[in-house]
Design a protein around this motif. Structure first.
Motif, mmCIF file in Angstrom:
data_model
loop_
_atom_site.group_PDB
_atom_site.id
_atom_site.type_symbol
_atom_site.label_atom_id
_atom_site.label_comp_id
_atom_site.label_asym_id
_atom_site.label_seq_id
_atom_site.Cartn_x
_atom_site.Cartn_y
_atom_site.Cartn_z
ATOM 1 N N LEU A 224 4.841 3.321 -0.770
ATOM 2 C CA LEU A 224 4.510 1.918 -1.011
ATOM 3 C C LEU A 224 3.054 1.836 -1.437
ATOM 4 O O LEU A 224 2.153 2.263 -0.709
ATOM 5 C CB LEU A 224 4.727 1.088 0.254
ATOM 6 C CG LEU A 224 4.283 -0.383 0.170
ATOM 7 C CD1 LEU A 224 5.092 -1.142 -0.876
ATOM 8 C CD2 LEU A 224 4.410 -1.061 1.538
ATOM 9 N N LEU A 225 2.811 1.284 -2.615
ATOM 10 C CA LEU A 225 1.465 1.087 -3.150
ATOM 11 C C LEU A 225 1.098 -0.378 -2.994
ATOM 12 O O LEU A 225 1.886 -1.265 -3.342
ATOM 13 C CB LEU A 225 1.428 1.482 -4.626
ATOM 14 C CG LEU A 225 1.818 2.927 -4.942
ATOM 15 C CD1 LEU A 225 2.205 3.066 -6.405
ATOM 16 C CD2 LEU A 225 0.688 3.870 -4.593
ATOM 17 N N MET A 226 -0.103 -0.639 -2.481
ATOM 18 C CA MET A 226 -0.528 -2.018 -2.236
ATOM 19 C C MET A 226 -1.903 -2.272 -2.825
ATOM 20 O O MET A 226 -2.759 -1.382 -2.831
ATOM 21 C CB MET A 226 -0.547 -2.299 -0.728
ATOM 22 C CG MET A 226 0.797 -2.207 -0.049
ATOM 23 S SD MET A 226 0.681 -2.406 1.762
ATOM 24 C CE MET A 226 0.030 -0.786 2.214
ATOM 25 N N ALA A 227 -2.102 -3.490 -3.304
ATOM 26 C CA ALA A 227 -3.399 -3.890 -3.842
ATOM 27 C C ALA A 227 -3.624 -5.362 -3.564
ATOM 28 O O ALA A 227 -2.671 -6.137 -3.390
ATOM 29 C CB ALA A 227 -3.474 -3.626 -5.338
ATOM 30 N N GLY A 228 -4.891 -5.761 -3.530
ATOM 31 C CA GLY A 228 -5.252 -7.143 -3.274
ATOM 32 C C GLY A 228 -5.536 -7.919 -4.549
ATOM 33 O O GLY A 228 -5.094 -7.540 -5.643
ATOM 34 N N LYS A 229 -6.324 -8.980 -4.417
ATOM 35 C CA LYS A 229 -6.531 -9.923 -5.506
ATOM 36 C C LYS A 229 -7.385 -9.365 -6.641
ATOM 37 O O LYS A 229 -7.440 -9.963 -7.718
ATOM 38 C CB LYS A 229 -7.161 -11.203 -4.969
ATOM 39 C CG LYS A 229 -8.524 -11.007 -4.307
ATOM 40 C CD LYS A 229 -9.012 -12.297 -3.686
ATOM 41 C CE LYS A 229 -10.343 -12.111 -2.963
ATOM 42 N NZ LYS A 229 -10.794 -13.375 -2.318
#
Length: 283
Positions: A224-229
């Motif tokens: 799972l790859l996650m990034a913010g704004k």
């Protein structure tokens, strides 16, 4: 479980890494084992709220990375490979099957996953993977000089400006001098100052691997790859999108209201998303 009760219930253990360095880790919760790898300028305790958010479904082991707390020093021959061995030592001691890394910890998680198939699933939030020179090091020499001269605040300003030239790097130094003491509490700043010399070495490890991220195609577990704004503004923010094209079993989730420090600022949101992914719950 709240972060306050976690502090009361967490146990602290230690294991020797492959080079003999003692590595401390904080454990709490019940269920399958999950290792959390903090990023640069962070201690394991900084992730207590995130561990608490996971503790109802997982036994969480947060690594106190080398050079911090009760763990041993980085050492004269520091390398990311040594930290991968630290992760493996904690995995072997705990039997953990899941791995979560933030920022530099996400970079280490990816590196560790190339060396073992012992984890079932992995999640990373804005991993510090250097792509097209996205992790500059032209700030490092000045930062080290300022540390050597006993000017940690100035060194921290140099780091903040240098590591993200597209965002904080554009802010005038006088403005950062005014904002940072208001935005970051004194004890938190003192912690960052103490870890800054080690952070220079850590970022050098990321930078020297510039554009070798395609090797992560060898990671066969679901990721799972996650990034913010700031997914389209910073190097760390853009990395998950680039990695999505490389990792054979991966999915990308964006958190448009969170910044680079999402796992610390909104642990409940991060834990809910990661828990669903780790347990295979449709989202």
């Amino acid at each position: 479980m709240t972060a306050q009760t976690l502090e009361q219930h967490a146990s602290v253990s230690s294991v020797n890494s492959a080079d003999g360095t003692p590595i401390s880790y904080r454990s709490t919760g019940t269920g399958p084992g999950l290792i959390i790898v903090p990023g640069a300028l962070a201690l394991a305790a900084d992730f207590d709220p995130l561990a608490a958010a996971f503790a109802g479904r997982f036994t969480v082991h947060t690594i106190e990375r080398r050079g911090r707390g009760a763990s041993g020093p980085q050492g004269d021959n520091y390398s990311a490979d040594a930290e991968c061995a630290d992760i493996e030592a904690v995995r072997a001691a705990t039997g953990a099957r899941f791995l979560l890394g933030h920022s530099f910890g996400g970079f280490l998680a990816l590196e560790a996953a190339l060396k073992t198939n012992a984890f079932d699933r992995m999640a990373v939030y804005e991993p510090g993977v250097c792509i097209d020179g996205s992790i500059p090091m032209d700030w490092a020499e000045q930062c080290q000089r300022q540390l050597d001269a006993g000017k940690p605040f100035e060194a921290f300003l140099t780091f903040v400006q240098g590591i993200n030239p597209q965002t904080s790097g554009k802010a005038p130094r006088w403005l950062l001098r005014a904002i940072i003491p208001l935005a970051i509490k004194k004890h938190e700043r003192q912690q960052k100052y103490a870890l800054l010399a080690g952070t220079i070495r850590e970022h050098a490890e990321e930078a020297r691997r510039n554009n070798d991220y395609r090797k992560y195609a060898g990671i066969t577990m679901p990721v799972l790859l996650m990034a913010g704004k700031e997914a389209d503004k910073t190097g760390a923010g853009r990395a998950p999108g680039r990695l999505k094209d490389v990792l054979p079993q991966s999915e990308l989730t964006l958190f448009p209201k969170l910044d680079h420090f999402g796992p610390e600022k909104d642990p409940a949101a991060i834990a809910a998303t990661v828990t669903a992914f780790f347990l295979g719950v449709p989202r």
